[in-house]
Design an enzyme around this catalytic site. Sequence first.
Site, PDB file in Angstrom:
ATOM      1  N   LYS A 145       4.316  -2.061  -2.307  1.00  0.00           N
ATOM      2  CA  LYS A 145       3.557  -2.322  -0.859  1.00  0.00           C
ATOM      3  C   LYS A 145       4.411  -3.218   0.047  1.00  0.00           C
ATOM      4  O   LYS A 145       4.257  -3.037   1.206  1.00  0.00           O
ATOM      5  CB  LYS A 145       2.087  -2.789  -1.013  1.00  0.00           C
ATOM      6  CG  LYS A 145       1.303  -1.982  -1.791  1.00  0.00           C
ATOM      7  CD  LYS A 145       0.977  -0.653  -0.955  1.00  0.00           C
ATOM      8  CE  LYS A 145      -0.418   0.240  -1.539  1.00  0.00           C
ATOM      9  NZ  LYS A 145      -0.671   1.157  -0.630  1.00  0.00           N
TER      10      LYS A 145
ATOM     11  N   GLU B 206      -6.076  -2.937   5.946  1.00  0.00           N
ATOM     12  CA  GLU B 206      -7.006  -2.486   5.187  1.00  0.00           C
ATOM     13  C   GLU B 206      -6.443  -2.538   3.569  1.00  0.00           C
ATOM     14  O   GLU B 206      -5.367  -2.323   3.510  1.00  0.00           O
ATOM     15  CB  GLU B 206      -7.625  -0.911   5.399  1.00  0.00           C
ATOM     16  CG  GLU B 206      -7.141   0.154   4.955  1.00  0.00           C
ATOM     17  CD  GLU B 206      -5.359   0.131   5.302  1.00  0.00           C
ATOM     18  OE1 GLU B 206      -4.728   0.615   4.571  1.00  0.00           O
ATOM     19  OE2 GLU B 206      -5.284   0.027   6.524  1.00  0.00           O
TER      20      GLU B 206
ATOM     21  N   SER C 246       4.763   2.059  -9.826  1.00  0.00           N
ATOM     22  CA  SER C 246       4.392   1.438  -8.481  1.00  0.00           C
ATOM     23  C   SER C 246       4.092  -0.009  -8.580  1.00  0.00           C
ATOM     24  O   SER C 246       4.034  -0.554  -7.449  1.00  0.00           O
ATOM     25  CB  SER C 246       3.655   2.311  -7.917  1.00  0.00           C
ATOM     26  OG  SER C 246       2.402   2.306  -8.583  1.00  0.00           O
TER      27      SER C 246
END
Length: 379
Positions: free
Chosen positions: A99, A121, A359
């Site tokens: 991220k 969010e 990830s």
Amino acid sequence: MDHNPTHVGAYQYPDASGHFGPYGGSFVSETLTYALENLKAAYAHYQHDPEFLEEFHYELKHFVGRPSPIYHAKRWSQENGGAQVYFKREDLNHTGAHKINNVIGQALLAKRMGKPRVIAETGAGQHGVATATICARFGLECVVYMGAEDVKRQVQNVYRMQLLGATVVPVESGSKTLKDALNEAMRDWVTNVENTFYIIGTVAGPHPYPMMVRDFQSVIGNECREQMPEMTGRQPDYVMACIGGGSNAMGIFHPYLVPGVLHGNRTYLLQDENGQIIETHSVSAGLDYPGVGPEHAWLKDSHRADYVNVTDADAIKAFHDCCRIEGIIPALETAHAIAYAFQFAKTLPKDKTILVNLSGRGDKDMHTVQEYDKHGSAH
């Protein structure tokens, strides 16, 4: 970002209006149309700006710790039989997931656009943590919207965001998960559009977000294209990733779009017979989203990508196997991709290779796995 044209061949999406075939575009209120036009203009200006790119890559190297390595899951591959499985270790990034790559890019845009307040969010909390982290790094105000159900599931990440100076707003409407958090963030943006930058965490939302997030995350696949030949002498036969909205998948897929065969675990929108959005279920908070980015929808229709389902039980088993056989605790989202990779590897000869985007790491999922192991489901 910084694409080599030979990597993407004739794949030139989205078009000028933000469409991937029939998908994508921008369907928002008039207030947000103005904000999106400004964002589109700023991104068009800075995406090739040498100073912007230099700062982006500096932060990726010195703050995030890129490039992340590729790891051969050798012991598990041998035990499993079939193809050799490799992990792209995004779990080793600062904040523990992919991220942060995208958030840095958007935060640099926010600074250049003179927006001192950032909203986001989050589902599993990783995007919220990444946003709070970079806001602390750049001195920006940070407000994160999170479904009340996810606030309960991800207590540790909520506290991390608060430690980093963010305000976490629990959302009580709807299914109290990611979709509802996104709705609330959109409402905030409409109200505070002049001073606020909305950092979206996946390859969804109105144009230019799906393109912009993809470009910032493409650093993953671009690194892989250099690293895999160094490790194995060639590019992988298959590239796989888990998909909630789809940013980690698009980040590794995009530079491989011409030669790659791709796998994920969710597609399109989940709707009932009346066209209403159905509430989702996944043992992983980060996959609890009823849609997928428009580029993934287009890849599915054009048969450039395959999308498959993975059950909670298979994901949990893969989570435990990865811990015990390779000494890596993966995020539950990632465990879905790993589960399918090893199932699929059994059907292939040993000289084939599968590259999986690992990830994120699983610290945030300890409680969920513990509950699942006790009760057979995540309470």
